[in-house]
Design a protein around this motif. Sequence first.
Motif, PDB file in Angstrom:
ATOM      1  N   GLU A   1       5.146 -24.939  21.153  1.00 29.96           N
ATOM      2  CA  GLU A   1       4.487 -24.561  19.799  1.00 29.96           C
ATOM      3  C   GLU A   1       4.284 -23.143  20.399  1.00 29.96           C
ATOM      4  O   GLU A   1       5.174 -22.302  19.088  1.00 29.96           O
ATOM      5  CB  GLU A   1       3.370 -25.322  19.911  1.00 29.96           C
TER       6      GLU A   1
ATOM      7  N   LYS B   1       6.696 -20.749  17.071  1.00 24.32           N
ATOM      8  CA  LYS B   1       6.349 -19.793  16.456  1.00 24.32           C
ATOM      9  C   LYS B   1       5.798 -18.478  16.606  1.00 24.32           C
ATOM     10  O   LYS B   1       5.712 -17.565  15.922  1.00 24.32           O
ATOM     11  CB  LYS B   1       3.936 -20.038  16.942  1.00 24.32           C
ATOM     12  N   HIS B   2       6.964 -17.782  18.161  1.00 28.22           N
ATOM     13  CA  HIS B   2       6.490 -16.670  18.015  1.00 28.22           C
ATOM     14  C   HIS B   2       8.185 -15.975  17.261  1.00 28.22           C
ATOM     15  O   HIS B   2       8.680 -15.083  16.483  1.00 28.22           O
ATOM     16  CB  HIS B   2       7.208 -16.318  19.742  1.00 28.22           C
TER      17      HIS B   2
ATOM     18  N   GLU C   1      16.471 -15.309  14.029  1.00 29.83           N
ATOM     19  CA  GLU C   1      15.174 -15.608  14.283  1.00 29.83           C
ATOM     20  C   GLU C   1      15.764 -16.192  15.566  1.00 29.83           C
ATOM     21  O   GLU C   1      14.592 -15.754  16.690  1.00 29.83           O
ATOM     22  CB  GLU C   1      14.247 -16.809  13.983  1.00 29.83           C
TER      23      GLU C   1
ATOM     24  N   ASP D   1       9.748 -17.677  14.369  1.00 36.04           N
ATOM     25  CA  ASP D   1       9.355 -18.499  13.260  1.00 36.04           C
ATOM     26  C   ASP D   1       8.983 -16.680  12.735  1.00 36.04           C
ATOM     27  O   ASP D   1       7.653 -17.240  11.877  1.00 36.04           O
ATOM     28  CB  ASP D   1       8.789 -19.207  13.464  1.00 36.04           C
ATOM     29  N   VAL D   2       9.181 -16.061  12.498  1.00 32.46           N
ATOM     30  CA  VAL D   2       8.512 -14.604  12.040  1.00 32.46           C
ATOM     31  C   VAL D   2       8.698 -15.050  10.630  1.00 32.46           C
ATOM     32  O   VAL D   2       7.702 -14.102   9.614  1.00 32.46           O
ATOM     33  CB  VAL D   2       9.492 -13.161  12.407  1.00 32.46           C
ATOM     34  N   ASP D   3       9.266 -15.664   9.792  1.00 37.75           N
ATOM     35  CA  ASP D   3       8.763 -15.668   8.700  1.00 37.75           C
ATOM     36  C   ASP D   3       8.404 -16.679   8.400  1.00 37.75           C
ATOM     37  O   ASP D   3       7.702 -17.344   7.274  1.00 37.75           O
ATOM     38  CB  ASP D   3      10.113 -16.053   7.341  1.00 37.75           C
ATOM     39  N   ASP D   4       7.409 -17.334   9.220  1.00 36.23           N
ATOM     40  CA  ASP D   4       6.289 -18.278   8.937  1.00 36.23           C
ATOM     41  C   ASP D   4       6.568 -19.515   8.446  1.00 36.23           C
ATOM     42  O   ASP D   4       6.081 -20.248   7.356  1.00 36.23           O
ATOM     43  CB  ASP D   4       4.980 -17.749   8.215  1.00 36.23           C
ATOM     44  N   SER D   5       8.003 -19.950   8.457  1.00 35.31           N
ATOM     45  CA  SER D   5       8.689 -21.247   6.837  1.00 35.31           C
ATOM     46  C   SER D   5       8.647 -22.319   8.345  1.00 35.31           C
ATOM     47  O   SER D   5       8.655 -23.364   7.501  1.00 35.31           O
ATOM     48  CB  SER D   5      10.868 -20.606   6.606  1.00 35.31           C
ATOM     49  N   GLY D   6       8.534 -22.830   8.878  1.00 36.62           N
ATOM     50  CA  GLY D   6       7.958 -23.684   9.621  1.00 36.62           C
ATOM     51  C   GLY D   6      10.013 -24.583  10.394  1.00 36.62           C
ATOM     52  O   GLY D   6       9.875 -24.903  11.204  1.00 36.62           O
TER      53      GLY D   6
ATOM     54  N   LYS E   1      11.292 -27.872  13.376  1.00 36.64           N
ATOM     55  CA  LYS E   1       9.993 -28.157  15.052  1.00 36.64           C
ATOM     56  C   LYS E   1      10.188 -28.563  15.558  1.00 36.64           C
ATOM     57  O   LYS E   1      10.208 -28.570  17.094  1.00 36.64           O
ATOM     58  CB  LYS E   1       8.322 -27.343  14.737  1.00 36.64           C
TER      59      LYS E   1
END
Length: 146
Positions: free
Chosen positions: A71, A75-76, A89, A78-83, A56
Amino acid sequence: MGCCQGSRQVSWPRSPKADQEARKVNIDGHTRYDPREIAALAERFHEERKEGFVSKASFARSTSLDASLCEAVFKHADVDDSGQLTFAELAFDYATMSRGTPEERLGFIFDVLDSDGDGVLTKKDIVDAGKRLGLAGGRRGTMMTI
């Protein structure tokens, strides 16, 4: 000549890792890039990102976007919410913005601006977006009428 290749000749496959990324990302042709272009982009990504992802903080440093908009875009993607953003992606969002139809591009922008992800752009979402893009000042009437 494909995207981001410059004047350099690109052989196929560029590397086993790039070949693997090209097949993974280009599933069902969703990116509108051909496998050679994906392989070239993947090769470049992995040359610049030895760890295989974009953090990030690194993403924020690489863009001139307002912090909150940066941000939202991160966030859009980062589909696996890994940061962290993988090549796949990044490639999907990049492809949407560079080769997507007008409807796909608008959908991307809508998704990024929809702060709570409920599928509705509220007045607050639109006003916040205007502020982040420098379209709204402190005076009444300085923002475009929507």
